[in-house]
Scaffold this motif. Structure first.
Motif, PDB file in Angstrom:
ATOM      1  N   LYS A  41    -125.083  30.158  42.001  1.00  0.00           N
ATOM      2  CA  LYS A  41    -123.955  30.970  41.295  1.00  0.00           C
ATOM      3  C   LYS A  41    -122.806  30.747  41.817  1.00  0.00           C
ATOM      4  CE  LYS A  41    -126.374  34.976  40.742  1.00  0.00           C
ATOM      5  NZ  LYS A  41    -126.661  36.350  40.266  1.00  0.00           N
ATOM      6  N   ALA A 100    -119.467  28.889  40.199  1.00  0.00           N
ATOM      7  CA  ALA A 100    -118.264  29.661  40.085  1.00  0.00           C
ATOM      8  C   ALA A 100    -117.082  28.809  40.805  1.00  0.00           C
ATOM      9  CB  ALA A 100    -118.543  31.134  40.618  1.00  0.00           C
ATOM     10  N   ALA A 110    -115.853  25.809  38.908  1.00  0.00           N
ATOM     11  CA  ALA A 110    -115.094  26.463  37.750  1.00  0.00           C
ATOM     12  C   ALA A 110    -113.625  26.982  38.191  1.00  0.00           C
ATOM     13  CB  ALA A 110    -115.971  27.364  37.035  1.00  0.00           C
ATOM     14  N   VAL A 111    -113.767  27.786  39.075  1.00  0.00           N
ATOM     15  CA  VAL A 111    -112.372  28.430  39.357  1.00  0.00           C
ATOM     16  C   VAL A 111    -111.603  27.609  40.253  1.00  0.00           C
ATOM     17  CG1 VAL A 111    -111.451  30.455  40.956  1.00  0.00           C
ATOM     18  CG2 VAL A 111    -113.381  30.595  39.585  1.00  0.00           C
ATOM     19  N   ARG A 151    -110.035  25.030  37.758  1.00  0.00           N
ATOM     20  CA  ARG A 151    -109.011  25.711  36.776  1.00  0.00           C
ATOM     21  C   ARG A 151    -107.595  26.360  37.705  1.00  0.00           C
ATOM     22  NH1 ARG A 151    -113.132  29.147  34.909  1.00  0.00           N
ATOM     23  NH2 ARG A 151    -112.312  30.844  36.167  1.00  0.00           N
ATOM     24  N   ASP A 166    -112.084  36.082  43.274  1.00  0.00           N
ATOM     25  CA  ASP A 166    -112.504  35.742  41.963  1.00  0.00           C
ATOM     26  C   ASP A 166    -113.530  34.961  41.662  1.00  0.00           C
ATOM     27  OD1 ASP A 166    -109.977  37.059  41.375  1.00  0.00           O
ATOM     28  OD2 ASP A 166    -108.840  35.263  41.159  1.00  0.00           O
ATOM     29  N   ILE A 167    -113.835  34.225  42.857  1.00  0.00           N
ATOM     30  CA  ILE A 167    -115.111  33.306  42.627  1.00  0.00           C
ATOM     31  C   ILE A 167    -116.151  34.306  42.953  1.00  0.00           C
ATOM     32  CG2 ILE A 167    -116.331  31.641  43.978  1.00  0.00           C
ATOM     33  CD1 ILE A 167    -113.476  30.221  44.909  1.00  0.00           C
ATOM     34  N   ARG A 214    -116.651  37.256  41.930  1.00  0.00           N
ATOM     35  CA  ARG A 214    -116.561  37.911  40.799  1.00  0.00           C
ATOM     36  C   ARG A 214    -117.230  37.232  39.676  1.00  0.00           C
ATOM     37  NH1 ARG A 214    -111.387  38.671  39.979  1.00  0.00           N
ATOM     38  NH2 ARG A 214    -111.343  40.424  41.620  1.00  0.00           N
ATOM     39  N   GLU A 215    -116.603  36.015  39.390  1.00  0.00           N
ATOM     40  CA  GLU A 215    -117.167  34.805  38.478  1.00  0.00           C
ATOM     41  C   GLU A 215    -118.709  34.773  38.745  1.00  0.00           C
ATOM     42  OE1 GLU A 215    -116.334  30.768  36.440  1.00  0.00           O
ATOM     43  OE2 GLU A 215    -114.571  32.283  36.638  1.00  0.00           O
TER      44      GLU A 215
END
Length: 189
Positions: free
Chosen positions: A17, A21, A24-25, A28, A37-38, A40-41
Motif C-alpha cells: 500500500k 501510494a 501516486a503521490v 502528482r 500524505d503518502i 495517509r493515502e
C-alpha cells in the motif's frame, strides 16, 4: 549469508500500500511530497511508513523502477530510433524536457534533489551517460559545435527543469532553451 525474515501478511500488505501510494503521490506532486500524505493515502500511520520503509530516500528507491524505469527506457528507444546524430540529440533533449515538465517526480530525479537515493541516482547516471554519448556522436559527425559539451547539455536540462516547475519563471524560458540548442549546431548540420 542470512536472509531477511519474511514479513507477516498484514505487514507485507502495508508495504505494498505504501509503494502504491508513493507512486501516486510522487507522480502528482514530486519527490518532495510530504511523507505524511503518502502514509495517509496508503491508510497507514507515518510510523508504519518509517518502520516498514525507512527514509524518504529508501521510499524513493523502492519505487524508482515504477516511476522512472519505463519512461527512461522509452526515452532511450525513441532517441536511438532516430536516423542521425543530430536527430538523436534533439530527440533526447526534447523528450527529457517534456518528461521534466509533465512529471514532477522525474523532474526532481533529473535535478538530483535526492542524492542519497542510490537507485534514483543510478537511473539518472544512465540517462546522462546516453546524453554524453549523443554529444560525442554529434561531435564525431561534425554537426555539433566542438565547444558544446556534455556539461552544456546538463545545463540546458537543468535550466528547463528549474523553469518548468517555477511559477515565477518567465514565459519565454522554453524559447531561450531552444535557442541555446539551435545555436550549438554547425553549418554542416
Amino acid at each position: 549469508m542470512t536472509t531477511a525474515p519474511r514479513l507477516r501478511r498484514d505487514a507485507q500488505a502495508n508495504v505494498e500500500k505504501l509503494r502504491a501510494a508513493a507512486i501516486a503521490v510522487f507522480s502528482r506532486r514530486g519527490l518532495s511530497a510530504p511523507l505524511e500524505d503518502i502514509a495517509r493515502e496508503a491508510g497507514v500511520s507515518i510510523g508504519t511508513l518509517y518502520n516498514r520503509i525507512g527514509s524518504r530516500e529508501d521510499l524513493i528507491d523502492a519505487v524508482v523502477p515504477d516511476i522512472a524505469g519505463a519512461k527512461l527506457r522509452t526515452l532511450r528507444e525513441r532517441t536511438l530510433a532516430q536516423d542521425t546524430p543530430r536527430a538523436q540529440l534533439e530527440t533526447f533533449i526534447a523528450e527529457m524536457i517534456d518528461l521534466q515538465r509533465s512529471d514532477p517526480a522525474m523532474n526532481d530525479a533529473m535535478l538530483r534533489r535526492y542524492p542519497d537515493a542510490v537507485l534514483l541516482i543510478n537511473a539518472c547516471e544512465r540517462s546522462m551517460a546516453l546524453g554524453a554519448e549523443l554529444v560525442a556522436n554529434a561531435h564525431t559527425a561534425g554537426v555539433l559545435a566542438e565547444d558544446f559539451t556534455t556539461d552544456d547539455l546538463m545545463t540546458v536540462l537543468w535550466m528547463a527543469g528549474m523553469a518548468s516547475h517555477d511559477p515565477g519563471a518567465p514565459d519565454g524560458w522554453r524559447r531561450v532553451v531552444d535557442r541555446s540548442v539551435s545555436a550549438a549546431w554547425t553549418a554542416r548540420a
